[in-house]
Design a protein around this motif. Structure first.
Motif, PDB file in Angstrom:
ATOM      1  N   PHE A  17       5.296  39.431  29.934  1.00  0.00           N
ATOM      2  CA  PHE A  17       4.689  40.207  31.018  1.00  0.00           C
ATOM      3  C   PHE A  17       5.211  41.640  31.015  1.00  0.00           C
ATOM      4  O   PHE A  17       4.445  42.592  31.197  1.00  0.00           O
ATOM      5  N   GLU A  18       6.505  41.822  30.814  1.00  0.00           N
ATOM      6  CA  GLU A  18       7.065  43.170  30.786  1.00  0.00           C
ATOM      7  C   GLU A  18       6.467  43.991  29.645  1.00  0.00           C
ATOM      8  O   GLU A  18       6.237  45.196  29.786  1.00  0.00           O
ATOM      9  N   SER A  19       6.186  43.349  28.521  1.00  0.00           N
ATOM     10  CA  SER A  19       5.577  44.078  27.405  1.00  0.00           C
ATOM     11  C   SER A  19       4.142  44.475  27.741  1.00  0.00           C
ATOM     12  O   SER A  19       3.657  45.517  27.297  1.00  0.00           O
ATOM     13  N   MET A  20       3.453  43.668  28.550  1.00  0.00           N
ATOM     14  CA  MET A  20       2.109  44.013  29.004  1.00  0.00           C
ATOM     15  C   MET A  20       2.152  45.246  29.913  1.00  0.00           C
ATOM     16  O   MET A  20       1.260  46.102  29.850  1.00  0.00           O
ATOM     17  N   LYS A  21       3.171  45.307  30.751  1.00  0.00           N
ATOM     18  CA  LYS A  21       3.318  46.482  31.623  1.00  0.00           C
ATOM     19  C   LYS A  21       3.643  47.719  30.797  1.00  0.00           C
ATOM     20  O   LYS A  21       3.102  48.808  31.039  1.00  0.00           O
ATOM     21  N   ALA A  22       4.501  47.548  29.801  1.00  0.00           N
ATOM     22  CA  ALA A  22       4.975  48.686  29.017  1.00  0.00           C
ATOM     23  C   ALA A  22       3.870  49.323  28.185  1.00  0.00           C
ATOM     24  O   ALA A  22       3.835  50.557  28.023  1.00  0.00           O
ATOM     25  N   ASP A  23       2.945  48.518  27.672  1.00  0.00           N
ATOM     26  CA  ASP A  23       1.915  49.091  26.795  1.00  0.00           C
ATOM     27  C   ASP A  23       0.592  49.378  27.515  1.00  0.00           C
ATOM     28  O   ASP A  23      -0.401  49.752  26.904  1.00  0.00           O
ATOM     29  N   THR A  40      -3.776  34.268  29.159  1.00  0.00           N
ATOM     30  CA  THR A  40      -4.213  34.355  27.766  1.00  0.00           C
ATOM     31  C   THR A  40      -3.406  35.393  27.009  1.00  0.00           C
ATOM     32  O   THR A  40      -2.998  35.172  25.847  1.00  0.00           O
ATOM     33  N   GLU A  41      -3.141  36.511  27.651  1.00  0.00           N
ATOM     34  CA  GLU A  41      -2.374  37.586  27.005  1.00  0.00           C
ATOM     35  C   GLU A  41      -0.932  37.162  26.751  1.00  0.00           C
ATOM     36  O   GLU A  41      -0.347  37.486  25.712  1.00  0.00           O
ATOM     37  N   ILE A  42      -0.353  36.418  27.673  1.00  0.00           N
ATOM     38  CA  ILE A  42       1.014  35.922  27.478  1.00  0.00           C
ATOM     39  C   ILE A  42       1.061  34.977  26.277  1.00  0.00           C
ATOM     40  O   ILE A  42       1.964  35.054  25.436  1.00  0.00           O
ATOM     41  N   GLY A  43       0.085  34.084  26.183  1.00  0.00           N
ATOM     42  CA  GLY A  43       0.028  33.186  25.035  1.00  0.00           C
ATOM     43  C   GLY A  43      -0.111  33.948  23.733  1.00  0.00           C
ATOM     44  O   GLY A  43       0.536  33.624  22.728  1.00  0.00           O
ATOM     45  N   LYS A  44      -0.949  34.976  23.751  1.00  0.00           N
ATOM     46  CA  LYS A  44      -1.140  35.812  22.565  1.00  0.00           C
ATOM     47  C   LYS A  44       0.171  36.440  22.128  1.00  0.00           C
ATOM     48  O   LYS A  44       0.498  36.456  20.928  1.00  0.00           O
ATOM     49  N   ARG A  45       0.951  36.927  23.070  1.00  0.00           N
ATOM     50  CA  ARG A  45       2.212  37.589  22.724  1.00  0.00           C
ATOM     51  C   ARG A  45       3.282  36.610  22.272  1.00  0.00           C
ATOM     52  O   ARG A  45       4.239  37.002  21.603  1.00  0.00           O
ATOM     53  N   MET A  46       3.124  35.350  22.658  1.00  0.00           N
ATOM     54  CA  MET A  46       4.030  34.321  22.154  1.00  0.00           C
ATOM     55  C   MET A  46       3.541  33.747  20.829  1.00  0.00           C
ATOM     56  O   MET A  46       4.243  32.962  20.188  1.00  0.00           O
TER      57      MET A  46
END
Length: 269
Positions: free
Chosen positions: A245-251, A67-73
């Protein structure tokens, strides 16, 4: 889940739409942007990764990450429930855009899919409370009955163990294969089998929820990276998933989601 796709079975014709479009942080492939959604193939029934709770609400770490990946796209998310043994064929047949279902990153799979690794997983053996058969590992399963989900890594490991038993002149473990992970767990719960082979993550979840019924036999084994799979060579799709995914790790979102499901120990660098 700890799984190996062996045969192409039929995907369950059931699709779940989740969420709404958001402002895009990651540029999705043109076809995903045009459709306004990303569709994942997944098998549900393996908590705490992807499962229905007591209110039949879909949740789990895989669901949250997808869901988070879809949100970021900036697109909606759909889930296509698929039998695990058919999950890679379903992706290759373009029934979905990616697999997010605790799929282990193995060399033979990398021949047909690309991976974005998002966690570690291990195998374990769930047993009745008190471990009456004194199971500490695969080598203790001679003559016993075990339940597994179809197409999983633990199924393959038990098949390999049976070869060793046969060579040693020992009784083999009787392996009953179920179409869903939840069915295999139920077989243990009602006493049809002595052992339920699954991932450490799922075994630990049931131990936490029903410690009065279950124990874990021995130490976890066969640690491996687990990834989100996309079709081999579809660089735009793989890169978009990887970047999200990398942006999820970064924040810090990734660590928060792991903590939510008690899976901090499975974090991947």
């Amino acid at each position: 889940m700890s799984r190996v796709s062996k045969t192409a079975g039929c995907a369950i014709a059931l699709v779940f739409a989740v969420g709404v479009a958001h402002a895009s942080e990651v540029t999705p492939p043109a076809d995903i942007a045009k459709a306004g959604k990303i569709t994942y193939c997944a098998e549900f029934g393996n908590p705490p990764l992807g499962f229905y709770d007591e209110n039949q609400v879909l949740g789990g770490l895989d669901v949250d990450i997808g869901t988070e990946i879809g949100k970021r796209m900036g697109v909606k998310v759909e889930w296509k429930e698929t039998a695990f043994s058919a999950i890679i064929p379903a992706l290759l047949a373009k029934q979905c855009d990616a697999i997010l279902s605790q799929l282990f990153d193995k060399p033979q799979r990398r021949e047909v899919v690309d991976f974005t690794n998002y966690m570690y997983s291990s195998q374990s053996l769930l047993v009745p409370k008190g471990n009456p058969k004194n199971v500490k590992g695969l080598e203790d399963l001679s003559g016993l009955k075990a339940a597994v989900d179809n197409g999983t890594t633990i199924q393959s490991l038990l098949e390999e163990q049976n070869k060793k038993f046969k060579e040693a002149g020992k009784p083999e473990v009787t392996v009953t294969v179920f179409p869903k992970d939840s069915d295999a767990r139920q077989a243990l719960q009602i006493g049809q089998v002595d052992v339920y082979g699954t991932t450490l993550e799922t075994a630990a979840f049931f131990l936490q929820k029903a410690g009065q019924i279950f124990d874990i036999g021995g130490e976890p084994f066969a640690k491996i990276k687990t990834g989100i799979a996309t079709r081999k060579g579809e660089t735009e799709m793989h890169d978009a998933v990887q970047k999200a995914f990398e942006s999820m790790k970064a924040d810090g979102t990734y660590k928060k989601l792991l903590a939510k499901w008690g899976l901090e120990g499975d974090a991947i660098e």
